[in-house]
Scaffold this motif. Structure first.
Motif, PDB file in Angstrom:
ATOM      1  N   GLY A  44       0.831  -1.315   0.152  1.00  0.00           N
ATOM      2  CA  GLY A  44      -0.035   0.105  -0.122  1.00  0.00           C
ATOM      3  C   GLY A  44       0.977   1.239   0.064  1.00  0.00           C
ATOM      4  N   ALA A  45       2.063   0.982   0.075  1.00  0.00           N
ATOM      5  CA  ALA A  45       2.969   2.310   0.163  1.00  0.00           C
ATOM      6  C   ALA A  45       2.789   3.075  -1.485  1.00  0.00           C
ATOM      7  CB  ALA A  45       4.524   2.016   0.024  1.00  0.00           C
ATOM      8  N   THR A  46       3.045   4.422  -1.449  1.00  0.00           N
ATOM      9  CA  THR A  46       2.643   5.237  -2.503  1.00  0.00           C
ATOM     10  C   THR A  46       4.134   5.613  -3.001  1.00  0.00           C
ATOM     11  OG1 THR A  46       2.379   7.078  -0.978  1.00  0.00           O
ATOM     12  CG2 THR A  46       0.489   5.861  -1.843  1.00  0.00           C
ATOM     13  N   GLN A  57       8.827   0.053  -8.730  1.00  0.00           N
ATOM     14  CA  GLN A  57       9.349  -0.695  -7.632  1.00  0.00           C
ATOM     15  C   GLN A  57       9.108   0.026  -6.460  1.00  0.00           C
ATOM     16  OE1 GLN A  57      13.187  -2.571  -8.025  1.00  0.00           O
ATOM     17  NE2 GLN A  57      13.556  -2.500  -5.470  1.00  0.00           N
ATOM     18  N   CYS A  58       8.223  -0.657  -5.481  1.00  0.00           N
ATOM     19  CA  CYS A  58       7.910   0.129  -4.168  1.00  0.00           C
ATOM     20  C   CYS A  58       9.145   0.325  -3.200  1.00  0.00           C
ATOM     21  CB  CYS A  58       6.986  -0.974  -3.544  1.00  0.00           C
ATOM     22  SG  CYS A  58       6.563  -0.217  -1.787  1.00  0.00           S
ATOM     23  N   ALA A  59       9.161   1.474  -2.810  1.00  0.00           N
ATOM     24  CA  ALA A  59      10.287   2.103  -2.045  1.00  0.00           C
ATOM     25  C   ALA A  59      10.238   1.418  -0.753  1.00  0.00           C
ATOM     26  CB  ALA A  59      10.115   3.696  -1.797  1.00  0.00           C
ATOM     27  N   ALA A  60       8.989   1.070  -0.160  1.00  0.00           N
ATOM     28  CA  ALA A  60       9.136   0.506   1.103  1.00  0.00           C
ATOM     29  C   ALA A  60       9.243  -1.236   0.948  1.00  0.00           C
ATOM     30  CB  ALA A  60       7.551   0.410   1.784  1.00  0.00           C
ATOM     31  N   CYS A  61       8.739  -1.838   0.261  1.00  0.00           N
ATOM     32  CA  CYS A  61       8.751  -3.380   0.368  1.00  0.00           C
ATOM     33  C   CYS A  61       9.734  -3.682  -0.838  1.00  0.00           C
ATOM     34  CB  CYS A  61       7.539  -4.080   0.522  1.00  0.00           C
ATOM     35  SG  CYS A  61       6.513  -4.024  -0.876  1.00  0.00           S
ATOM     36  N   GLY A  62       9.867  -3.172  -1.920  1.00  0.00           N
ATOM     37  CA  GLY A  62      10.585  -3.719  -2.962  1.00  0.00           C
ATOM     38  C   GLY A  62      10.106  -4.207  -4.108  1.00  0.00           C
TER      39      GLY A  62
HETATM   40 ZN   LIG Z   1       5.356  -2.357  -1.148  1.00  0.00          ZN
END
Ligand SMILES: [Zn+2]
Length: 318
Positions: A44-46, A57-62
């Motif tokens: 859910g990261a933005t 590529q999600c900055a929080a979970c990769g």
């Molecule tokens: Zn993520």
């Protein structure tokens, strides 16, 4: 994205100029899938960064996500530009296109591919959680003939459908339709409860299958004329106008080559187009179709061929 001029192309020339490359198509999908910006489907990261222009590529979970993952375009080896041309072909004409027509327009190698594409797109024509009809609504059933046989033959059994049409003056507002196994109260009331807002005025003939309408929270206006089809069509004129347009479309565009198991999806396509028939620009239908195409899950080919009554599910809202 901004509402208005940029939302959709208005002409074929605009369409071709705007969606000439896969990158341009992908950018449009991104706008429609994540109108408020990218959102990681896992956490859910933005915040994300682009990878090779096709992934985020999600900055929080990769986690890496493509805009087509979890949509009807997932795993497609076909360029998005071709998909976009298919969606334009389906929405830009008043009658849509047959599988054969689509195969020719796109130069696809096989009829099966064109057929499967149209069915994938039909799954995107019903908006999950769409509004119910309301106000004064005509409801009636009808047999749709020639369904289920080979092309052009009428040996097949007829399918029973139920149609609801909002009365707007002398005209028709929005419609809903569904194939039903029989004209029992279970089938008819089930449809009414699903597609029409409680408190609405339901206008039917005197068939006992409509006996539960009032008990189910609706007002009920009954016109008794069972068995005289010519008069029934005068007393429930909107529903019967819709049914005759549907029959003409099935026989015309699709030459009657529709199997029972797939009829629901043709009804969806007809409804999609009918409910937007007053749109000033056909591009608006294109916009809606693309928007919904990134909001429903992909359907494997085997389930397109043998549907088993499943409706498109809303993609996990991440
Ligand atoms: Zn993520």
């Amino acid at each position: 994205m901004s509402r208005g001029v940029d939302e959709y192309p208005r002409t074929l020339a605009e369409f071709e100029a705007r969606f000439a490359t896969d990158d341009a198509c992908r950018a449009y999908l991104v706008q429609l899938r994540w109108p408020a910006g990218f959102r990681c489907p896992r956490c859910g990261a933005t915040t994300a960064w682009p990878v090779r222009t096709v992934l985020w590529q999600c900055a929080a979970c990769g986690r890496q996500t493509s805009v087509t993952a979890g949509t009807i375009f997932q795993d497609t080896r076909t360029p998005l530009t071709t998909w976009f041309r298919a969606m334009w072909a389906v929405t830009s004409s008043k009658t849509g296109t047959s599988a054969l027509g689509l195969q020719q327009v796109l130069g696809l190698g096989s009829y099966q591919t064109a057929w499967a594409w149209l069915h994938k797109l039909r799954r995107a024509m019903v908006r999950p959680g769409r509004d119910q009809l309301s106000g004064r609504v005509e409801v009636d059933e009808s047999f749709v003939g020639g369904i289920g046989g080979a092309q052009g033959r009428s040996t097949a059994t007829k399918a029973l459908i139920v149609v609801a049409a909002e009365e707007v003056g002398y005209g028709v507002g929005r419609i809903r339709m569904r194939r039903i196994p029989d004209a029992s109260a279970d089938s008819l009331q089930g449809f009414i409860t699903d597609v029409i807002e409680p408190g609405s005025l339901i206008h039917t003939d005197g068939w006992h299958g409509y006996d539960r309408v009032e008990r189910s929270g609706y007002r009920h206006d009954v016109t008794f004329l069972r068995g005289e089809d010519n008069l029934a069509s005068e007393l429930l004129p909107r529903v019967h106008r819709v049914i005759s347009l549907l029959k003409r479309w099935l026989l015309g565009t699709h030459q009657g080559a529709v199997r029972q198991a797939h009829l629901d999806y043709y009804l969806d396509e007809f409804t999609f187009r009918f409910n937007r028939r007053t749109s000033r620009h056909r591009g608006k239908l294109f916009f809606r179709l693309v928007q919904q195409a990134v909001a429903v899950e992909p359907v494997p080919y085997a389930r397109l061929v043998q549907p088993g009554g499943r409706r498109p599910r809303r993609r996990h809202k991440g």
